[in-house]
Design an enzyme around this catalytic site. Sequence first.
Site, mmCIF file in Angstrom:
data_model
loop_
_atom_site.group_PDB
_atom_site.id
_atom_site.type_symbol
_atom_site.label_atom_id
_atom_site.label_comp_id
_atom_site.label_asym_id
_atom_site.label_seq_id
_atom_site.Cartn_x
_atom_site.Cartn_y
_atom_site.Cartn_z
ATOM 1 N N ASN A 42 0.847 -1.195 0.000
ATOM 2 C CA ASN A 42 0.000 0.000 0.000
ATOM 3 C C ASN A 42 0.885 1.249 0.000
ATOM 4 O O ASN A 42 1.961 1.276 0.593
ATOM 5 C CB ASN A 42 -1.001 0.014 1.156
ATOM 6 N N ILE A 43 0.415 2.251 -0.714
ATOM 7 C CA ILE A 43 1.145 3.511 -0.857
ATOM 8 C C ILE A 43 0.164 4.630 -0.536
ATOM 9 O O ILE A 43 -0.750 4.912 -1.326
ATOM 10 C CB ILE A 43 1.696 3.673 -2.300
ATOM 11 N N GLU A 44 0.308 5.200 0.646
ATOM 12 C CA GLU A 44 -0.648 6.218 1.101
ATOM 13 C C GLU A 44 -0.224 7.610 0.652
ATOM 14 O O GLU A 44 0.881 7.808 0.129
ATOM 15 C CB GLU A 44 -0.780 6.140 2.625
ATOM 16 N N CYS A 53 -4.071 0.494 -2.592
ATOM 17 C CA CYS A 53 -3.898 -0.717 -1.797
ATOM 18 C C CYS A 53 -2.787 -1.595 -2.380
ATOM 19 O O CYS A 53 -2.462 -1.508 -3.570
ATOM 20 C CB CYS A 53 -5.188 -1.531 -1.793
ATOM 21 N N GLU A 55 -2.870 -4.784 -3.089
ATOM 22 C CA GLU A 55 -3.338 -5.703 -4.137
ATOM 23 C C GLU A 55 -3.379 -5.005 -5.491
ATOM 24 O O GLU A 55 -2.934 -5.542 -6.508
ATOM 25 C CB GLU A 55 -4.748 -6.228 -3.808
ATOM 26 N N CYS A 90 -10.009 -5.214 0.305
ATOM 27 C CA CYS A 90 -11.176 -4.322 0.357
ATOM 28 C C CYS A 90 -12.064 -4.566 -0.856
ATOM 29 O O CYS A 90 -11.681 -5.251 -1.808
ATOM 30 C CB CYS A 90 -10.725 -2.861 0.421
ATOM 31 N N CYS A 93 -10.574 -3.612 -4.304
ATOM 32 C CA CYS A 93 -9.598 -4.608 -4.780
ATOM 33 C C CYS A 93 -10.304 -5.872 -5.266
ATOM 34 O O CYS A 93 -9.901 -6.467 -6.265
ATOM 35 C CB CYS A 93 -8.586 -4.933 -3.692
HETATM 36 N N1 THU Z 1 -5.300 -1.572 2.392
HETATM 37 C C1 THU Z 1 -4.697 -2.370 1.452
HETATM 38 O O1 THU Z 1 -3.554 -2.146 1.066
HETATM 39 N N2 THU Z 1 -5.429 -3.390 0.942
HETATM 40 C C2 THU Z 1 -6.715 -3.660 1.273
HETATM 41 O O2 THU Z 1 -7.366 -4.445 0.599
HETATM 42 C C3 THU Z 1 -7.302 -3.038 2.468
HETATM 43 C C4 THU Z 1 -6.656 -1.763 2.884
HETATM 44 C C5 THU Z 1 -4.538 -0.445 2.933
HETATM 45 C C6 THU Z 1 -5.103 0.906 2.606
HETATM 46 C C7 THU Z 1 -4.531 1.770 3.706
HETATM 47 O O3 THU Z 1 -3.240 2.203 3.296
HETATM 48 C C8 THU Z 1 -4.381 0.806 4.883
HETATM 49 O O4 THU Z 1 -4.513 -0.498 4.344
HETATM 50 C C9 THU Z 1 -5.428 0.998 5.969
HETATM 51 O O5 THU Z 1 -6.692 0.996 5.429
#
Ligand code: THU
Length: 135
Positions: A42-44, A53, A55, A90, A93
């Site tokens: 994940n890259i915020e 996310c 995935e 999620c 994804c």
């Molecule tokens: N996140 C994912 O990388 N994949 C998912 O399917 C669920 C959520 C990440 C998004 C965010 O950076 C962190 O998890 C918290 O929600």
Amino acid sequence: MTAEQLVETAKAAMQLAYAPYSGYKVGAALLCKGGMVYTGCNIENAAHTPSICAERTAFAKAISEGKQEFTAIAVCGGRDGVIDGTFPPCGVCRQVMAEFCKPDFTVYLIHATGWEEVTLADLLPHSFSAKKHMN
Ligand code: THU
């Protein structure tokens, strides 16, 4: 590539996550037909909406390199990159998976001591797809 190797690859990818806002690091390892594996984390972003996310990072990497057939994905996540329970994909994804993967696509949900094996159909029953619902 064994399930165990895919799981270990996802765990390594998780440590590369950029998650300064949520603190939750997530990793994915996507197995393509033919054996190639693409990882994702994940890259915020400070503006939140541009965040992606783990995935979808893996799918974007694979598709942009010419792969469109997939066998399995392993996913893990946890606060500060420490795995506790499973960290299931999620809804966004899951919908991206439904675009490219068959209902029997395998999803390994990693937890602290192993993994749970489910299918895309388990995660997204009655899914919407152009193939099924648009003519
Ligand atoms: N996140 C994912 O990388 N994949 C998912 O399917 C669920 C959520 C990440 C998004 C965010 O950076 C962190 O998890 C918290 O929600």
